[in-house]
Design an enzyme around this catalytic site. Structure first.
Site, mmCIF file in Angstrom:
data_model
loop_
_atom_site.group_PDB
_atom_site.id
_atom_site.type_symbol
_atom_site.label_atom_id
_atom_site.label_comp_id
_atom_site.label_asym_id
_atom_site.label_seq_id
_atom_site.Cartn_x
_atom_site.Cartn_y
_atom_site.Cartn_z
ATOM 1 N N LEU A 243 0.869 -1.187 0.000
ATOM 2 C CA LEU A 243 0.000 0.000 0.000
ATOM 3 C C LEU A 243 0.905 1.237 0.000
ATOM 4 C CD1 LEU A 243 -2.904 0.929 -0.001
ATOM 5 C CD2 LEU A 243 -2.911 0.813 2.500
ATOM 6 N N HIS A 244 1.042 1.851 -1.154
ATOM 7 C CA HIS A 244 2.071 2.866 -1.356
ATOM 8 C C HIS A 244 1.716 4.251 -0.804
ATOM 9 C CE1 HIS A 244 3.981 -0.013 -4.105
ATOM 10 N NE2 HIS A 244 2.825 -0.122 -4.743
ATOM 11 N N ASP A 245 0.702 4.898 -1.358
ATOM 12 C CA ASP A 245 0.549 6.340 -1.182
ATOM 13 C C ASP A 245 0.179 6.824 0.226
ATOM 14 O OD1 ASP A 245 -0.714 6.745 -4.568
ATOM 15 O OD2 ASP A 245 1.315 6.832 -3.774
ATOM 16 N N THR A 247 1.497 6.211 2.834
ATOM 17 C CA THR A 247 2.720 6.431 3.633
ATOM 18 C C THR A 247 3.066 7.919 3.716
ATOM 19 O OG1 THR A 247 4.094 6.096 1.660
ATOM 20 C CG2 THR A 247 3.723 4.175 3.085
#
Ligand code: RIB
Ligand code: CA
Length: 314
Positions: A243-245, A247
């Site tokens: 789950l990238h964004d 962060t």
């Protein structure tokens, strides 16, 4: 009572961008979203604009203005990621088309006008997609852009390699020239790379905890995550996808969840083999300036606890 931190979110939604925007909206005591600027990336601009407005309406935030920016990269041919995010970029649940309008001001002009208006050092730029809008703003008003408090980006990767090529992460790869302008701009930079996001897997247990919140926004998010993760589960053979964004937003809310170091980062803009690679001098083998705070580790459970706590406030 502390003042909420002022942010602009620049984004190419994308299901994980949607999670980041929802995390910001669920943290309204801590973050004031001055506006959302959209860029082509995961899908073309028409869809990222639609998608950003859909997320605002889902969260009851149609008061937040959405501004359309660059149709494509500065120089490179456009690359999109429908194979990951679906044709619309928010495939998964069936949702009504947004009714809130786009703000007619161009995203680049909104970013510049906001940084010019707000006291220097008070506005944080949060970028979740290719850096084209930021680069255009730097070209148009470099001095104004230096009034930003800092720029926190999801992008890059080093020890973890790339995800769109063996060497490059998608956001940087789509517009390496833009990333190069940003990385050299002098704006204080924090990078949340694949080295961090690949530790944050949307496992079944975590997705179930989000579903258990029981709100419409949470159930839509579950459908987004279940669509979005299928590609990475296949690719990495993992329980859930990275789950990238979110962060970027989590870093603003709880920086103690993350660890990294200030080091030199440069962008490959010449070789086709390594185009868009973030070359990180982690071991300081050069005397190049430490222009980026490069994050490498994260408390994954703490991150998801924060995400679920804030989603539940929507
Ligand atoms: O490489 C991951 C990044 O590319 C994320 O921002 C995702 O939304 C895509 O834009
Ligand atoms: Ca994104």
């Amino acid at each position: 009572m502390h003042e909420p931190r002022k942010i602009i979110i620049d984004t190419d939604p994308g299901q994980d961008d949607a999670a980041a925007i929802m995390l910001a909206f669920g943290s309204s005591e801590d973050l004031e979203v001055l506006g959302i600027t959209v860029v082509a990336g995961n899908v073309p601009l028409s869809y990222t604009s639609r998608n950003a407005r859909m997320v605002c309406e889902l969260c009851g935030r149609s008061d937040v203005q959405v501004y359309e920016g660059a149709l494509g990269p500065l120089e490179r041919p456009q690359v999109t990621a429908e194979h990951v995010h679906g044709k619309t970029g928010l495939d998964g649940p069936v949702l009504p088309e947004p009714t809130m309008p786009v703000n007619p001001q161009h995203a680049v002009d909104f970013i510049i006008a906001t940084l010019r208006r707000e006291p220097a050092g008070t506005v944080t730029l949060c970028t979740l997609g290719p850096l084209t809008n930021i680069a255009l703003a730097l070209q148009k008003a470099p001095d104004v852009m230096l009034r930003a408090r800092e720029l926190v980006m999801m992008g890059g990767g080093f020890f973890e390699g790339g995800n769109i090529t063996p060497a490059a992460e998608f956001n940087i790869y789509v517009d390496p020239q833009a990333a190069d302008l940003v990385i050299r701009s002098g704006i204080p930079l924090v990078m949340l790379p694949l080295d961090v996001t690949h530790q944050l897997l949307t496992t079944k247990a975590r997705v179930q905890r989000i579903g258990a919140i029981g709100t419409r926004a949470a159930s839509v998010m579950v459908e987004w995550l279940e669509f979005f993760e299928r590609f990475d589960i296949e690719k990495y053979g993992s329980d859930g996808g990275p789950l990238h964004d979110p962060t970027v937003i989590a870093y603003l809310l709880k920086p103690e969840l993350f660890s990294g170091r200030d080091c030199n980062v440069e962008i490959e803009t010449v070789s086709e083999l390594t185009m868009g690679m973030t070359v990180v001098d982690w071991w300081r083998v050069t005397n190049r300036p430490a222009n980026v705070r490069f994050m490498r580790d994260v408390d994954a459970d703490g991150f998801f606890d924060l995400l679920i706590d804030r989603f539940a406030r929507l």
